[in-house]
Design an enzyme around this catalytic site. Structure first.
Site, mmCIF file in Angstrom:
data_model
loop_
_atom_site.group_PDB
_atom_site.id
_atom_site.type_symbol
_atom_site.label_atom_id
_atom_site.label_comp_id
_atom_site.label_asym_id
_atom_site.label_seq_id
_atom_site.Cartn_x
_atom_site.Cartn_y
_atom_site.Cartn_z
ATOM 1 C CG ASP A 33 -1.858 -1.196 1.204
ATOM 2 O OD1 ASP A 33 -2.309 -1.590 0.109
ATOM 3 O OD2 ASP A 33 -2.097 -1.755 2.278
ATOM 4 N N GLY A 86 -4.657 -4.515 -3.854
ATOM 5 C CA GLY A 86 -5.602 -3.415 -4.041
ATOM 6 C C GLY A 86 -4.800 -2.216 -4.504
ATOM 7 C CG HIS A 87 -2.027 -2.402 -7.085
ATOM 8 N ND1 HIS A 87 -1.217 -3.080 -7.945
ATOM 9 C CD2 HIS A 87 -1.657 -2.801 -5.843
ATOM 10 C CE1 HIS A 87 -0.393 -3.860 -7.264
ATOM 11 N NE2 HIS A 87 -0.653 -3.717 -5.987
ATOM 12 C CB THR A 132 -10.025 -5.798 3.059
ATOM 13 O OG1 THR A 132 -9.014 -4.912 3.557
ATOM 14 C CG2 THR A 132 -9.365 -6.996 2.411
ATOM 15 N NE ARG A 170 -8.073 -6.620 6.280
ATOM 16 C CZ ARG A 170 -7.170 -7.593 6.327
ATOM 17 N NH1 ARG A 170 -7.077 -8.363 7.390
ATOM 18 N NH2 ARG A 170 -6.352 -7.821 5.326
ATOM 19 C CB SER A 200 3.573 10.655 -4.945
ATOM 20 O OG SER A 200 2.193 10.670 -4.971
HETATM 21 P P1 GDP Z 1 -0.743 0.110 -3.599
HETATM 22 O O1 GDP Z 1 -1.371 -1.137 -3.082
HETATM 23 O O2 GDP Z 1 0.711 0.201 -3.306
HETATM 24 O O3 GDP Z 1 -1.035 0.361 -5.050
HETATM 25 O O4 GDP Z 1 -1.388 1.333 -2.767
HETATM 26 P P2 GDP Z 1 -2.952 1.514 -2.389
HETATM 27 O O5 GDP Z 1 -3.676 1.921 -3.601
HETATM 28 O O6 GDP Z 1 -3.445 0.343 -1.636
HETATM 29 O O7 GDP Z 1 -2.866 2.697 -1.333
HETATM 30 C C1 GDP Z 1 -2.425 3.965 -1.667
HETATM 31 C C2 GDP Z 1 -3.545 4.981 -1.396
HETATM 32 O O8 GDP Z 1 -3.007 6.278 -1.319
HETATM 33 C C3 GDP Z 1 -4.602 5.064 -2.476
HETATM 34 O O9 GDP Z 1 -5.813 5.420 -1.909
HETATM 35 C C4 GDP Z 1 -4.060 6.159 -3.395
HETATM 36 O O10 GDP Z 1 -5.090 6.803 -4.142
HETATM 37 C C5 GDP Z 1 -3.484 7.101 -2.385
HETATM 38 N N1 GDP Z 1 -2.281 7.826 -2.819
HETATM 39 C C6 GDP Z 1 -1.261 7.405 -3.594
HETATM 40 N N2 GDP Z 1 -0.288 8.329 -3.651
HETATM 41 C C7 GDP Z 1 -0.700 9.368 -2.872
HETATM 42 C C8 GDP Z 1 -0.112 10.621 -2.480
HETATM 43 O O11 GDP Z 1 0.990 10.987 -2.851
HETATM 44 N N3 GDP Z 1 -0.849 11.410 -1.627
HETATM 45 C C9 GDP Z 1 -2.070 11.048 -1.166
HETATM 46 N N4 GDP Z 1 -2.694 11.869 -0.344
HETATM 47 N N5 GDP Z 1 -2.646 9.882 -1.505
HETATM 48 C C10 GDP Z 1 -1.971 9.049 -2.341
HETATM 49 MG MG MG Z 2 -2.859 -1.732 -1.845
#
Ligand code: GDP
Ligand code: MG
Length: 424
Positions: free
Chosen positions: A12, A39-40, A301, A303, A412
């Site tokens: 995540d 979950g991406h 999920t 969670r 980011s």
């Molecule tokens: P992954 O599993 O590594 O792809 O990551 P996830 O999608 O599970 O979790 C990352 C969360 O952070 C998601 O809700 C993204 O939309 C959000 N996100 C990603 N990069 C950033 C960022 O730089 N800032 C903020 N505020 N949210 C981000």
């Molecule tokens: Mg994820």
């Protein structure tokens, strides 16, 4: 050009978001391990998408997406994920999606076995996503798996399935005293959900080898992070697959090819889903504030995720295990509310201060050694170049970079595609 994009932490980190961004420079994106426990999250002009199985390049029309042999694929879930994307106007054809004939299928009895085991464990449970991932990887190595390519010969499939389901029932009905699975039901399920994916199944190794020969740019997208790797993570609280970059060519289908570079995705603070040692964990109001600021609820999920400060010990270990050449630091904007930013700089293992990531009982008893650095207390979501950053944010980035000994190239500052900056 072969690039792996991998997680440095517990998952995540924002891999989906970075893969979607960087995929603009690539011809092919491959998932090489894991299943629909991933979950991406990708946010772009068409909306917000949570991808569990499909590579995050699927939202770019000019990218070919590959689901490699290292994956475990629940085809009912894939069917639904494909339909969701099609309904959102995303075009998916055998030209932009290729599924390895050697990928393993995750069946309903794997999901059931996962649930039954978590229930048996009660308070000792692992915090599994209950999507059958551990049981299906277990079966892969017991050589009781059904592979995508098996779907093309129904007679042989039925025969093999009869054997496997009979064996599986020894555990499900005999051991757990749950209801038996019928081989015919499983066969019907496989036939039903293979209908709309059959055209995508092929020897992706042939495709990828040709692509390498003709100089195509290939990206390998990992699920989860270094600390969830089956060998190098916080075993047994790991995932059941190799999440590390070194496995990418193997799991994608080009075992003979070498990576040209590895980009590690590292979060500006820590989060962890499920059970297991998480040394930097914060509790109470402090944790709630960070969880809310970062929206730390599982994408797969829902969670609430456990959260904590950035952990230098674990992250440096993650950078090493991944062999990262450069890093993308994500979610820096989330820390903007803090006056002072806590950072875990070392572990106290029964009185011994260490910067080396321990394993086993030592990890279980490790306590965090926390130091504080200055916060910036202003919105950085609109920063688009290094010079836009407040000094304290710049200093934080440079501090982390020096501590984990790897250059931070991307930062980011928001969930949307363009919310990032490149460091000079
Ligand atoms: P992954 O599993 O590594 O792809 O990551 P996830 O999608 O599970 O979790 C990352 C969360 O952070 C998601 O809700 C993204 O939309 C959000 N996100 C990603 N990069 C950033 C960022 O730089 N800032 C903020 N505020 N949210 C981000
Ligand atoms: Mg994820």
């Amino acid at each position: 050009m072969l690039t792996a994009i991998v997680g440095i932490n517990w998952g995540d980190e924002g891999k989906g978001r970075m893969v979607d961004l960087l995929a603009a420079d690539y011809d092919i994106v491959c998932r090489y391990q894991g299943g629909n426990n991933a979950g991406h999250t990708v946010v772009n002009e068409s909306g917000k998408f949570i991808l569990n199985l499909l590579p995050s390049g699927i939202l770019r029309s000019d990218v070919v997406n590959v689901m490699g042999n290292g994956m475990v694929i629940d085809i009912e879930h894939l069917h639904k994920e494909l339909n969701n994307l099609r309904n959102a106007g995303i075009k998916i054809t055998p030209d932009n999606l290729k599924i390895s004939d050697k990928a393993i299928i995750c069946l309903p009895y794997h999901v059931k076995q996962d649930v039954l085991e978590e229930e048996r464990l009660k308070d000792m449970k692992f915090g599994s996503t209950r999507r059958g991932i551990a049981p299906v990887y277990g079966d892969k190595y017991l050589k009781k798996g059904i592979r995508m390519g098996d779907l093309f010969n129904k007679e042989a499939l039925k025969e093999r399935l009869d054997q496997i389901v009979e064996w599986k029932n020894l555990l499900i009905a005999g051991g757990y005293k749950s209801v038996e699975f019928s081989s015919q039901d499983m066969f019907d399920w496989l036939v039903k959900y293979s209908e709309d994916i059959k055209d995508y199944i092929c020897d992706v190794g042939l495709f990828l080898n040709d692509a390498v020969k003709s100089g195509k740019r290939i990206m390998f997208e990992a699920q989860l992070g270094a600390l969830r790797d089956i060998d190098f993570g916080i075993y047994p609280y790991t995932s059941s697959s190799s999440t590390i970059a070194a496995y990418a060519p193997v799991g994608a289908g080009v075992p003979g090819k070498k990576l040209d570079n590895t980009i590690g995705i590292m979060k500006a603070y820590s989060s962890c889903v499920g059970e297991g040692p998480f040394t930097s964990e914060m509790f109470g109001d402090e944790a709630t504030a960070l969880r809310e600021a970062g929206g730390e609820y599982g994408a797969a999920t829902g969670r609430p995720r456990r959260v904590g400060p950035f952990d230098i010990v674990a992250s440096k270990y993650g950078v090493n295990v991944q062999g990262a050449d450069m890093l993308a630091l994500t979610k820096l904007d989330v820390l903007s509310y803090l006056d002072k930013i806590p950072v875990v700089v070392a572990y106290d293992v029964n009185g011994r201060i260490t910067k080396d990531f321990p394993t086993g009982e030592e990890l279980n008893s490790a306590k965090p050694v926390v130091e504080y650095v200055d916060g910036w207390k202003c919105d950085i979501g609109k920063c688009r170049k290094e010079s836009d950053l407040p000094k304290a944010a710049y200093d934080y980035i440079k501090y982390l970079e020096a501590q984990v000994e790897c250059p931070i190239k991307y930062v980011s500052v928001g969930a949307e595609r363009e919310d990032y900056l490149i460091m000079n």
